[in-house]
Design a protein around this motif. Structure first.
Motif, PDB file in Angstrom:
ATOM      1  N   THR A   1       0.858  -1.176   0.000  1.00 20.97           N
ATOM      2  CA  THR A   1       0.000   0.000   0.000  1.00 20.97           C
ATOM      3  C   THR A   1       0.894   1.225   0.000  1.00 20.97           C
ATOM      4  O   THR A   1       1.691   1.418   0.922  1.00 20.97           O
ATOM      5  CB  THR A   1      -0.918   0.004   1.239  1.00 20.97           C
ATOM      6  N   VAL A   2       0.790   2.037  -1.059  1.00 19.89           N
ATOM      7  CA  VAL A   2       1.698   3.173  -1.252  1.00 19.89           C
ATOM      8  C   VAL A   2       0.887   4.439  -1.500  1.00 19.89           C
ATOM      9  O   VAL A   2       0.208   4.545  -2.532  1.00 19.89           O
ATOM     10  CB  VAL A   2       2.660   2.921  -2.442  1.00 19.89           C
ATOM     11  N   PRO A   3       0.951   5.400  -0.578  1.00 15.90           N
ATOM     12  CA  PRO A   3       0.255   6.677  -0.803  1.00 15.90           C
ATOM     13  C   PRO A   3       0.784   7.355  -2.070  1.00 15.90           C
ATOM     14  O   PRO A   3       1.961   7.180  -2.435  1.00 15.90           O
ATOM     15  CB  PRO A   3       0.600   7.509   0.431  1.00 15.90           C
ATOM     16  N   SER A   4      -0.045   8.119  -2.742  1.00 19.59           N
ATOM     17  CA  SER A   4       0.338   8.718  -4.024  1.00 19.59           C
ATOM     18  C   SER A   4       1.615   9.546  -3.935  1.00 19.59           C
ATOM     19  O   SER A   4       2.427   9.525  -4.855  1.00 19.59           O
ATOM     20  CB  SER A   4      -0.810   9.565  -4.581  1.00 19.59           C
TER      21      SER A   4
ATOM     22  N   VAL B   1       9.077   7.629  -4.825  1.00 19.86           N
ATOM     23  CA  VAL B   1      10.097   7.149  -3.885  1.00 19.86           C
ATOM     24  C   VAL B   1      10.215   5.631  -3.987  1.00 19.86           C
ATOM     25  O   VAL B   1      11.316   5.085  -4.096  1.00 19.86           O
ATOM     26  CB  VAL B   1       9.762   7.576  -2.436  1.00 19.86           C
ATOM     27  N   LEU B   2       9.079   4.933  -3.958  1.00 15.94           N
ATOM     28  CA  LEU B   2       9.090   3.474  -4.043  1.00 15.94           C
ATOM     29  C   LEU B   2       9.746   3.009  -5.343  1.00 15.94           C
ATOM     30  O   LEU B   2      10.625   2.146  -5.332  1.00 15.94           O
ATOM     31  CB  LEU B   2       7.668   2.916  -3.956  1.00 15.94           C
ATOM     32  N   GLU B   3       9.354   3.597  -6.458  1.00 19.60           N
ATOM     33  CA  GLU B   3       9.887   3.177  -7.750  1.00 19.60           C
ATOM     34  C   GLU B   3      11.380   3.461  -7.849  1.00 19.60           C
ATOM     35  O   GLU B   3      12.134   2.641  -8.391  1.00 19.60           O
ATOM     36  CB  GLU B   3       9.112   3.860  -8.874  1.00 19.60           C
ATOM     37  N   GLN B   4      11.834   4.580  -7.302  1.00 20.09           N
ATOM     38  CA  GLN B   4      13.265   4.890  -7.312  1.00 20.09           C
ATOM     39  C   GLN B   4      14.048   3.902  -6.459  1.00 20.09           C
ATOM     40  O   GLN B   4      15.148   3.489  -6.833  1.00 20.09           O
ATOM     41  CB  GLN B   4      13.510   6.316  -6.824  1.00 20.09           C
ATOM     42  N   ARG B   5      13.489   3.511  -5.323  1.00 23.65           N
ATOM     43  CA  ARG B   5      14.179   2.545  -4.468  1.00 23.65           C
ATOM     44  C   ARG B   5      14.314   1.188  -5.152  1.00 23.65           C
ATOM     45  O   ARG B   5      15.347   0.534  -5.059  1.00 23.65           O
ATOM     46  CB  ARG B   5      13.476   2.420  -3.118  1.00 23.65           C
ATOM     47  N   PHE B   6      13.263   0.753  -5.848  1.00 28.20           N
ATOM     48  CA  PHE B   6      13.355  -0.505  -6.583  1.00 28.20           C
ATOM     49  C   PHE B   6      14.371  -0.392  -7.709  1.00 28.20           C
ATOM     50  O   PHE B   6      15.163  -1.313  -7.941  1.00 28.20           O
ATOM     51  CB  PHE B   6      11.991  -0.944  -7.117  1.00 28.20           C
ATOM     52  N   ALA B   7      14.378   0.736  -8.427  1.00 30.69           N
ATOM     53  CA  ALA B   7      15.339   0.935  -9.521  1.00 30.69           C
ATOM     54  C   ALA B   7      16.769   0.922  -8.990  1.00 30.69           C
ATOM     55  O   ALA B   7      17.667   0.364  -9.631  1.00 30.69           O
ATOM     56  CB  ALA B   7      15.049   2.250 -10.235  1.00 30.69           C
ATOM     57  N   ALA B   8      16.986   1.489  -7.811  1.00 25.20           N
ATOM     58  CA  ALA B   8      18.333   1.530  -7.220  1.00 25.20           C
ATOM     59  C   ALA B   8      18.816   0.135  -6.833  1.00 25.20           C
ATOM     60  O   ALA B   8      20.022  -0.103  -6.756  1.00 25.20           O
ATOM     61  CB  ALA B   8      18.344   2.448  -5.999  1.00 25.20           C
TER      62      ALA B   8
ATOM     63  N   PRO C   1       9.845   4.156   5.299  1.00 25.30           N
ATOM     64  CA  PRO C   1       9.308   3.259   4.268  1.00 25.30           C
ATOM     65  C   PRO C   1       8.357   4.014   3.341  1.00 25.30           C
ATOM     66  O   PRO C   1       7.614   4.893   3.780  1.00 25.30           O
ATOM     67  CB  PRO C   1       8.550   2.197   5.062  1.00 25.30           C
ATOM     68  N   ALA C   2       8.382   3.672   2.068  1.00 24.87           N
ATOM     69  CA  ALA C   2       7.472   4.291   1.100  1.00 24.87           C
ATOM     70  C   ALA C   2       6.072   3.700   1.225  1.00 24.87           C
ATOM     71  O   ALA C   2       5.083   4.371   0.971  1.00 24.87           O
ATOM     72  CB  ALA C   2       8.003   4.117  -0.316  1.00 24.87           C
TER      73      ALA C   2
END
Length: 108
Positions: free
Chosen positions: A10-13, A18-25, A88-89
């Motif tokens: 569950t990720v607030p808009s 932030v979440l996508e950048q962390r996964f990309a990193a 956490p994102a």
């Protein structure tokens, strides 16, 4: 047959980027794990604030081995310059587990 693990985040808009950048990193962090077969990060398009993190593994034992070593290490690190872990994102998560009982691939 393989097993699938789907982590429902569950990720607030305001935290999506932030979440996508962390996964990309962390790209590449799981691909060399024994028994790993597939990964996808699925962004919601409409009607929900839940991302799906899809991973496919050769066996439950392979997933558990990754969970106990690589994944915990990668999620436990990442301290900021001030020595604090970043917020956490996601505001919540649920892990779904499935066995693959049928599959198909595109025709060559």
């Amino acid at each position: 047959m393989s097993i699938v693990k789907i982590n429902v985040l569950t990720v607030p808009s305001e935290q999506r980027e932030v979440l996508e950048q962390r996964f990309a990193a962390r790209a590449g962090a799981v691909e060399n794990s024994d028994g790993f077969e597939w990964f996808e990060l699925l962004r919601p398009v409409e009607g929900t604030d839940q991302y799906l993190v899809y991973t496919r593994w050769r066996s439950e034992a392979d997933f558990e081995a990754w969970m106990s070593t690589t994944m915990r290490a990668s999620h436990g690190g990442g301290d900021s310059a001030e020595g604090e872990r970043p917020k956490p994102a996601a505001t919540g998560s649920t892990l779904w587990s499935f066995e693959v009982v049928q599959q198909a691939a595109p025709k060559a």
